[in-house]
Design an enzyme around this catalytic site. Structure first.
Site, PDB file in Angstrom:
ATOM      1  CD  GLU A  16     -11.028  -1.803  -0.122  1.00 22.09           C
ATOM      2  OE1 GLU A  16     -10.256  -1.008   0.775  1.00 22.09           O
ATOM      3  OE2 GLU A  16     -10.780  -2.845  -0.471  1.00 22.09           O
ATOM      4  CB  THR A  47      -9.741   0.407  -4.122  1.00 20.88           C
ATOM      5  OG1 THR A  47     -10.266  -0.220  -5.398  1.00 20.88           O
ATOM      6  CG2 THR A  47     -10.150  -0.408  -2.961  1.00 20.88           C
ATOM      7  CB  ALA A  50      -1.186  -0.441  -8.904  1.00 17.58           C
ATOM      8  NE  ARG A 106       4.354   3.731  -0.397  1.00 18.35           N
ATOM      9  CZ  ARG A 106       5.310   2.869   0.089  1.00 18.35           C
ATOM     10  NH1 ARG A 106       6.227   3.126   0.648  1.00 18.35           N
ATOM     11  NH2 ARG A 106       4.610   1.401  -0.021  1.00 18.35           N
ATOM     12  CB  ALA A 126       0.156   8.491   2.939  1.00 17.67           C
ATOM     13  CE1 TYR A 146      -1.014  -1.290   5.480  1.00 16.75           C
ATOM     14  CE2 TYR A 146      -0.276   1.027   6.412  1.00 16.75           C
ATOM     15  CZ  TYR A 146      -0.914   0.242   5.404  1.00 16.75           C
ATOM     16  OH  TYR A 146      -1.035   0.755   4.075  1.00 16.75           O
ATOM     17  CE  LYS A 166      -0.733   7.028   7.409  1.00 10.79           C
ATOM     18  NZ  LYS A 166      -0.819   6.047   6.219  1.00 10.79           N
ATOM     19  CE  LYS A 273     -17.492 -12.847  -3.498  1.00  6.61           C
ATOM     20  NZ  LYS A 273     -16.166 -13.279  -2.978  1.00  6.61           N
TER      21      LYS A 273
END
Ligand code: FAD
Length: 287
Positions: A16, A47, A50, A106, A126, A146, A166, A273
């Site tokens: 990511e 990403t 928000a 979401r 989501a 999660y 979902k 990084k």
């Protein structure tokens, strides 16, 4: 598309990146990506700020990954403050830039979102975003999960129930929240399979490379910290180089064990990084 990569490989490696806050920092990220692209990566996810605050930047970086690095790009998209018009615009741009993969999320309520806007938001979860994407495009869709339970869920059972709904709506692979204790992942993975969730699941691993990350990332994610990692934090807190080395070694060990377990993918959270990403690939003998 990313779903095809999962079906053609035993282990899928991804990482990511996040868009820089200032335009001036774009060259730094592009240089990092030029290094990162030399690793044997299957896709790179980007990403989404928000409430859509970085949507243009997410698209610019996703396009760089897809078209300049020639690596499959996965553009994140959150629906907490999305409307159909912004959705169509974002998807038009994705298509124009040959980006065929979206991580449907979401997102969390932005600080400046009013109660009225939050409670009347058109896409609540989501799942609603997945349904919208399926109606409008044939994009490959990923989702979040999660191992230590989403903070708003009462328990794992409830979390898995909504996760299954979902996935059934059209999610083709899952990326986990970061975790430091592999047993949390093994338990979650087995529970997910028992609940009929059969899509590939990549394990999210973040190497902790600086003491400052302990209070920000670790506490924000709510991930539990095994004693072995706590001991590293204590032993090296005053020695930046050794702290970084030990953090990378810990993450490498976590990944090796996950690969032995038979995980389908590893998703690295290496915070833009290149050197940390390279060190992990080298330790794993993947360069
Ligand atoms: P959902 O799947 O909608 O779930 C959120 C909560 O609601 C869960 O507790 C779930 O159990 C519950 N729930 C789901 N459906 C229902 C329903 N129908 N009724 C009642 N409850 C329900 N955030 C960003 O802002 N930008 C990013 O780029 C970003 N990338 C991420 C990448 C990964 C791999 C992960 C793990 C997280 C990422 N996040 C990102 C954070 C994410 O947006 C938050 O964790 C958010 O709180 C939940 O998003 P979700 O898509 O998992 O939500």
């Amino acid at each position: 598309m990313i779903k095809d990569i999962y079906s053609s490989k035993k282990n899928v490696f991804s990482l990511e990146v996040f868009p820089p806050k200032k335009d001036d920092d774009f060259p730094v990220l592009f240089n990092a990506l030029d290094e990162i692209k030399k690793l044997k990566l299957d896709f790179i996810s980007i990403t989404y700020g928000a409430g859509g605050s970085t949507s243009k930047r997410t698209l610019d970086i996703a396009s760089y990954v897809q078209n300049k690095c020639n690596i499959e790009a996965l553009a994140h998209l959150t629906c907490v403050s999305l409307d159909e018009c912004s959705f169509c615009k974002y998807f038009g741009e994705l298509k124009a830039n040959q980006i065929n993969n979206v991580l449907a999320l979401r997102g969390d309520r932005p600080k400046d979102m009013t109660d009225e806007a939050f409670f009347n938001r058109p896409y609540k979860y989501a799942l609603d975003l997945v349904n919208l994407i399926k109606q409008k495009s044939d994009t490959c869709i990923g989702g979040a999960c999660y191992p230590e339970v989403h903070p708003e869920s009462c328990n794992q059972e409830e979390d898995l129930y909504f996760l299954k709904s979902k996935v059934d709506a059209g999610i083709e692979f899952l990326l986990t929240q970061l975790f430091f204790d592999n047993t949390k992942f093994y338990n979650f993975y087995e529970q997910a399979r028992n609940h009929g969730i059969s899509v590939p699941i990549s394990a999210g691993i973040m190497p902790i490379t600086a003491p400052s990350q302990i209070h920000t990332i670790v506490e924000l994610s709510g991930a539990s910290i095994p004693e072995e990692l706590k001991a590293i934090f204590t032993k090296y807190e005053n020695n930046a180089d050794d702290f970084k080395k030990a953090g990378i070694e810990y993450a490498t060990k976590q990944i090796s064990k996950l690969l032995e377990y038979g995980v389908q993918g590893i998703h690295l959270y290496t915070l833009n990084k290149a050197d940390v990403s390279k060190a992990i690939f080298e330790n794993l003998g993947l360069r």
